[in-house]
Design an enzyme around this catalytic site. Structure first.
Site, PDB file in Angstrom:
ATOM      1  N   GLU A 197     -64.086 -10.841  99.311  1.00  0.00           N
ATOM      2  CA  GLU A 197     -64.372 -10.616  97.894  1.00  0.00           C
ATOM      3  C   GLU A 197     -64.963 -11.895  97.318  1.00  0.00           C
ATOM      4  O   GLU A 197     -64.480 -12.991  97.580  1.00  0.00           O
ATOM      5  CB  GLU A 197     -63.097 -10.255  97.133  1.00  0.00           C
ATOM      6  CG  GLU A 197     -63.272 -10.173  95.630  1.00  0.00           C
ATOM      7  CD  GLU A 197     -61.962  -9.952  94.884  1.00  0.00           C
ATOM      8  OE1 GLU A 197     -61.912 -10.280  93.683  1.00  0.00           O
ATOM      9  OE2 GLU A 197     -60.993  -9.471  95.495  1.00  0.00           O
ATOM     10  N   GLU A 250     -65.981 -14.203  86.161  1.00  0.00           N
ATOM     11  CA  GLU A 250     -64.635 -13.727  85.856  1.00  0.00           C
ATOM     12  C   GLU A 250     -63.910 -14.723  84.960  1.00  0.00           C
ATOM     13  O   GLU A 250     -64.009 -15.935  85.133  1.00  0.00           O
ATOM     14  CB  GLU A 250     -63.829 -13.511  87.143  1.00  0.00           C
ATOM     15  CG  GLU A 250     -62.474 -12.874  86.877  1.00  0.00           C
ATOM     16  CD  GLU A 250     -61.742 -12.506  88.153  1.00  0.00           C
ATOM     17  OE1 GLU A 250     -60.989 -11.518  88.120  1.00  0.00           O
ATOM     18  OE2 GLU A 250     -61.915 -13.208  89.157  1.00  0.00           O
TER      19      GLU A 250
END
Length: 322
Positions: free
Chosen positions: A137, A142
């Site tokens: 990932e 974010e």
């Protein structure tokens, strides 16, 4: 998008040393405007991060005006009119995933706006949901509760880490163990401390900019350029048919394969874009309190829909090169 709690870690300075090489790539997918509807599928699923969110399907998103497109713009947003019942579902929002998967590639995201507001947890990331964390990932964008700057992070199976120093990058390494099974799945992260306008209100106030990821078996690089940055590479910002990342300058975050075999820790991944609320990170009581946000996260999200008028993504394009 973390699958559990993530925050903080030992701050480690980055120094000149390991350097990315760069390469030439050709345009394989250009996603613009209405093209987002054919390039992505809508994931009306339970939130794996336990957020105060209700992800809706494509038909519902369009009927509620949570997504809409023009010839050159795509918007995805959260509901900003409904007071939620404490015992009912979370705030309506959207989570989309590309139909195509990518291995070695570059993706350039032209974004004028990202979600902002207390309780928000926006993310632009890549993973294989059916093989997480073994397929790897990469969190490109974010953050939570408008706390700047952006953090880019890897989450993997065991035996993958990044160097604490000796890496040429503009950002600051804050954690080095990428293993999703330890440290509350904090992953190995780099805060993009070179420019605090790369997340939240600061990003939106300048009209956003461009994020880019280059993923290879030797390294993963993340760049950010402000909308008005005259040094931003023209091939990246124009959607050129071919690009040469060796001319893009020092990346904001750089993850070399020094202590991680990227070829075995990363499989073909989808691009995912989503906006959740509260949950394991944004709603963590210590994280939420430290951000200066009012009340507690769930109560705030339930009772203040107008606070999320600016909780939306706007994309001019996503260009993928292979």
């Amino acid at each position: 998008m973390k699958f559990s709690t993530t925050n903080g870690g030992l701050v480690l300075a980055s120094f000149a040393g390991s350097v990315f090489a760069g390469a030439t790539y050709s345009l394989s997918d250009s996603i613009i405007g209405e093209g987002f509807y054919s390039a992505f599928n809508f994931e009306a699923t339970a939130d794996p991060t336990d957020g105060r969110v209700n992800y809706v399907d494509e038909a519902t998103a369009q009927s509620l005006n949570l997504t809409y497109a023009t010839s050159n713009t795509f918007i995805m947003r959260a509901d900003d009119t409904t007071v939620l019942s404490a015992s009912g579902p979370g705030r309506n929002s959207v989570r989309i995933r590309t139909n195509n998967q990518y291995t070695t590639h570059v993706a350039v995201f032209d974004m004028p706006h990202m979600p902002q507001g207390c309780g928000t947890w926006p993310a632009v990331w890549e993973t294989s949901e059916t093989n997480w964390p073994n397929g790897g990932e990469v969190d490109i964008i974010e953050g939570v509760n408008d706390v700047e700057p952006n953090q880019s992070t890897l989450h993997t199976s065991p035996d993958c880490s990044i160097p604490a120093s000796g890496v040429t990058q503009l950002g600051t390494t804050v954690s080095t163990d990428c293993d999703a099974t330890v440290d509350g799945n904090a992953g190995c992260g780099v805060k993009l401390t070179e420019d605090y306008n790369n997340f939240g209100p600061g990003f939106n106030n300048i009209g956003g900019g461009w994020y880019a990821i280059e993923r290879t078996n030797n390294y993963i690089s993340i760049w950010f350029w402000e909308r008005g940055d005259t040094s931003a590479p023209s091939d990246a910002t124009s959607g050129a048919a071919t690009i040469d990342t060796s001319n893009w300058g020092t990346p904001a975050a750089y993850f070399p394969n020094t202590d991680c075999d990227l070829a075995t820790h990363f499989n073909a991944n989808n691009i995912i874009i989503n906006l959740t609320f509260c949950g394991d990170w944004a709603g963590n009581w210590a994280v939420y309190a430290a951000s200066g946000c009012p009340s507690d996260c769930v109560d705030y999200v339930n009772n203040n829909p107008a606070a999320f008028t600016n909780a939306y993504f706007e994309f001019k394009s996503i260009n993928i090169y292979e």
